[in-house]
Design a protein around this motif. Sequence first.
Motif, mmCIF file in Angstrom:
data_model
loop_
_atom_site.group_PDB
_atom_site.id
_atom_site.type_symbol
_atom_site.label_atom_id
_atom_site.label_comp_id
_atom_site.label_asym_id
_atom_site.label_seq_id
_atom_site.Cartn_x
_atom_site.Cartn_y
_atom_site.Cartn_z
ATOM 1 N N ALA A 48 -2.209 -12.263 -0.094
ATOM 2 C CA ALA A 48 -2.583 -13.548 -0.687
ATOM 3 C C ALA A 48 -2.727 -13.388 -2.193
ATOM 4 N N ALA A 49 -2.561 -14.490 -2.913
ATOM 5 C CA ALA A 49 -2.713 -14.460 -4.363
ATOM 6 C C ALA A 49 -4.143 -14.106 -4.737
ATOM 7 N N HIS A 50 -4.289 -13.432 -5.858
ATOM 8 C CA HIS A 50 -5.611 -13.153 -6.397
ATOM 9 C C HIS A 50 -6.301 -14.474 -6.759
ATOM 10 N N HIS A 51 -7.629 -14.470 -6.722
ATOM 11 C CA HIS A 51 -8.462 -15.649 -7.001
ATOM 12 C C HIS A 51 -8.275 -16.720 -5.929
ATOM 13 N N ASN A 52 -7.934 -16.289 -4.734
ATOM 14 C CA ASN A 52 -7.718 -17.181 -3.593
ATOM 15 C C ASN A 52 -8.775 -16.868 -2.538
ATOM 16 N N GLY A 53 -9.257 -17.894 -1.845
ATOM 17 C CA GLY A 53 -10.318 -17.702 -0.867
ATOM 18 C C GLY A 53 -9.928 -16.853 0.327
ATOM 19 N N LEU A 54 -8.637 -16.612 0.527
ATOM 20 C CA LEU A 54 -8.163 -15.774 1.625
ATOM 21 C C LEU A 54 -7.880 -14.334 1.187
ATOM 22 N N PHE A 55 -8.093 -14.032 -0.090
ATOM 23 C CA PHE A 55 -7.724 -12.724 -0.637
ATOM 24 C C PHE A 55 -8.466 -11.590 0.064
ATOM 25 N N ASP A 56 -7.736 -10.523 0.322
ATOM 26 C CA ASP A 56 -8.308 -9.311 0.917
ATOM 27 C C ASP A 56 -7.472 -8.137 0.436
ATOM 28 N N ILE A 57 -7.911 -6.929 0.710
ATOM 29 C CA ILE A 57 -7.123 -5.754 0.367
ATOM 30 C C ILE A 57 -6.960 -4.872 1.599
ATOM 31 N N ASP A 58 -5.875 -4.113 1.613
ATOM 32 C CA ASP A 58 -5.683 -3.101 2.649
ATOM 33 C C ASP A 58 -6.506 -1.886 2.244
ATOM 34 N N GLU A 59 -7.538 -1.592 3.017
ATOM 35 C CA GLU A 59 -8.469 -0.523 2.638
ATOM 36 C C GLU A 59 -7.851 0.865 2.727
ATOM 37 N N ALA A 60 -6.660 0.972 3.304
ATOM 38 C CA ALA A 60 -5.951 2.255 3.291
ATOM 39 C C ALA A 60 -5.564 2.655 1.877
ATOM 40 N N ALA A 61 -5.586 1.692 0.948
ATOM 41 C CA ALA A 61 -5.256 1.989 -0.447
ATOM 42 C C ALA A 61 -6.411 2.641 -1.195
ATOM 43 N N LEU A 62 -7.628 2.553 -0.675
ATOM 44 C CA LEU A 62 -8.785 3.049 -1.409
ATOM 45 C C LEU A 62 -8.717 4.548 -1.707
ATOM 46 N N PRO A 63 -8.362 5.405 -0.731
ATOM 47 C CA PRO A 63 -8.246 6.837 -1.069
ATOM 48 C C PRO A 63 -7.163 7.119 -2.105
ATOM 49 N N ILE A 64 -6.114 6.320 -2.114
ATOM 50 C CA ILE A 64 -5.059 6.501 -3.114
ATOM 51 C C ILE A 64 -5.623 6.218 -4.503
ATOM 52 N N THR A 75 0.837 -1.191 0.000
ATOM 53 C CA THR A 75 0.000 0.000 0.000
ATOM 54 C C THR A 75 0.877 1.248 0.000
ATOM 55 N N GLY A 76 0.513 2.186 -0.862
ATOM 56 C CA GLY A 76 1.314 3.395 -1.012
ATOM 57 C C GLY A 76 2.133 3.393 -2.274
ATOM 58 N N THR A 77 2.233 2.228 -2.917
ATOM 59 C CA THR A 77 2.939 2.142 -4.192
ATOM 60 C C THR A 77 1.944 1.830 -5.302
ATOM 61 N N VAL A 78 2.333 2.185 -6.521
ATOM 62 C CA VAL A 78 1.483 1.950 -7.690
ATOM 63 C C VAL A 78 2.368 1.456 -8.829
ATOM 64 N N GLY A 79 1.995 0.321 -9.416
ATOM 65 C CA GLY A 79 2.720 -0.201 -10.566
ATOM 66 C C GLY A 79 2.319 0.559 -11.823
ATOM 67 N N LEU A 80 3.285 1.208 -12.450
ATOM 68 C CA LEU A 80 3.037 1.977 -13.670
ATOM 69 C C LEU A 80 4.150 1.668 -14.661
ATOM 70 N N LYS A 81 3.884 0.766 -15.570
ATOM 71 C CA LYS A 81 4.909 0.330 -16.515
ATOM 72 C C LYS A 81 4.420 0.513 -17.938
ATOM 73 N N PRO A 82 5.189 1.226 -18.787
ATOM 74 C CA PRO A 82 4.798 1.345 -20.186
ATOM 75 C C PRO A 82 4.987 0.023 -20.913
ATOM 76 N N GLY A 83 4.254 -0.141 -22.009
ATOM 77 C CA GLY A 83 4.402 -1.344 -22.818
ATOM 78 C C GLY A 83 3.639 -2.528 -22.255
ATOM 79 N N LEU A 84 4.160 -3.731 -22.522
ATOM 80 C CA LEU A 84 3.468 -4.971 -22.185
ATOM 81 C C LEU A 84 3.394 -5.186 -20.679
ATOM 82 N N ASN A 85 2.175 -5.345 -20.171
ATOM 83 C CA ASN A 85 1.946 -5.608 -18.751
ATOM 84 C C ASN A 85 1.321 -6.982 -18.505
ATOM 85 N N ASN A 86 0.412 -7.383 -19.399
ATOM 86 C CA ASN A 86 -0.348 -8.622 -19.208
ATOM 87 C C ASN A 86 -0.480 -9.376 -20.526
#
Length: 392
Positions: free
Chosen positions: A360-376, A169-180
């Motif tokens: 936790a990995a995405h698409h995992n039953g334990l997945f959650d997010i840090d809600e402090a990231a929402l205002p960002i 939380t507090g960082t943002v991935g910003l990469k030009p070109g191929l991401n996915n």
Amino acid sequence: MDEIRRMAEAEATQLTIWRRDFHQHPELAFHEFRTADIIEAELQSLGIQTRRVGSTGITGVLKGSKPGNRTIALRADIDALPVREQSQAAYRSRTDGVMHACGHDGHTACLLGAARILAAKRDSFGGEIRFLFQPAEEVGGGAIPMMDAGAIHGAERVFGLHAASDLLTGTVGLKPGLNNAAVDHFTIRVQGKSSHVAAPHLGVDALYIASQIVVAVQAIVTRLYSPVEPLVIGIGKLTAGTTYNALAEEAILEGTTRTVSLETRAKVHRQIDETAQSIAALYGGAVETQWEKFTSPLLNNSQATAEAAAVLERLYGPGHAICDRPLSMSGDDFAEYELEVPGVYAYLGTGKPQKPGTQAAHHNGLFDIDEAALPIGAALYAGYALFWMGME
């Protein structure tokens, strides 16, 4: 941008309320009816004109009061996954077997928060801001209908973001070109002929044929392609047979390909088709292969990425952009928008070591997010939109 950051921070409680409500009431692709109703009502309460795309897609249009003709589209995906939640959080899913295991509840909350900020600032800019609340990202079926409905027609920029549990939380991935990677789904139906296992020569074993197809298709990656080219062929489901002592009359395989170039994408599809047909013919069976193209490779426009990075720095200072995030072989149909309009997809850090599930990995039953990231996330949506409108 200081004002935008403060406005987003002031919305922190509401962002959390929205996110937890969506999390408790997850809905699968093209069935996001409750979610869409809430989004529509919130946008309309802000004086934002809304329109339905299909049953659950929502577009909103906010026009600034000043003269101006620039247009930007902001996108959030709204669907959940057929995953059983394992978390014991108070806001855990109330729908058994369905959960927001990829953060789309957070994306939706962030864009609603941005809509509040931007509606409050409408007298300070000219031009048009569009809000795209897109269904069915998880099955690659939502972006194209939104585009067909004109959601990004005439837009000069498109911006979206996605929760990233691998970033703090507090960082943002910003990469030009191929991401996915490009993502496609295939189904191979093998037709055989049933007989008793004691007389296999009287039948055609669809299960055996399917098993050979699994082995051969996996070998396409390891023997026909360079080991340094990113490529995945995965088969996750095989269904066959009705009893233990009879040859299976039918078998069904389901799998996915992940590719990073249009050339390899087409070539791999052809090779899987030919491999399945050859093996089935060898053992006297027949096959039918069906393809669903979920999404193209996601490539961020270099100029748009630089713009978003500059906005992030103005909002939070230097050092928050992560520009060397590794290529992900997962996909996102935001890629389809970027084929038409210069855009950038940002990866919002939502991991916090002290909070279980947020790494936790995405698409995992334990997945959650840090809600402090929402205002960002809300600030980044709003900040980039206002930047494009000409506000520094």
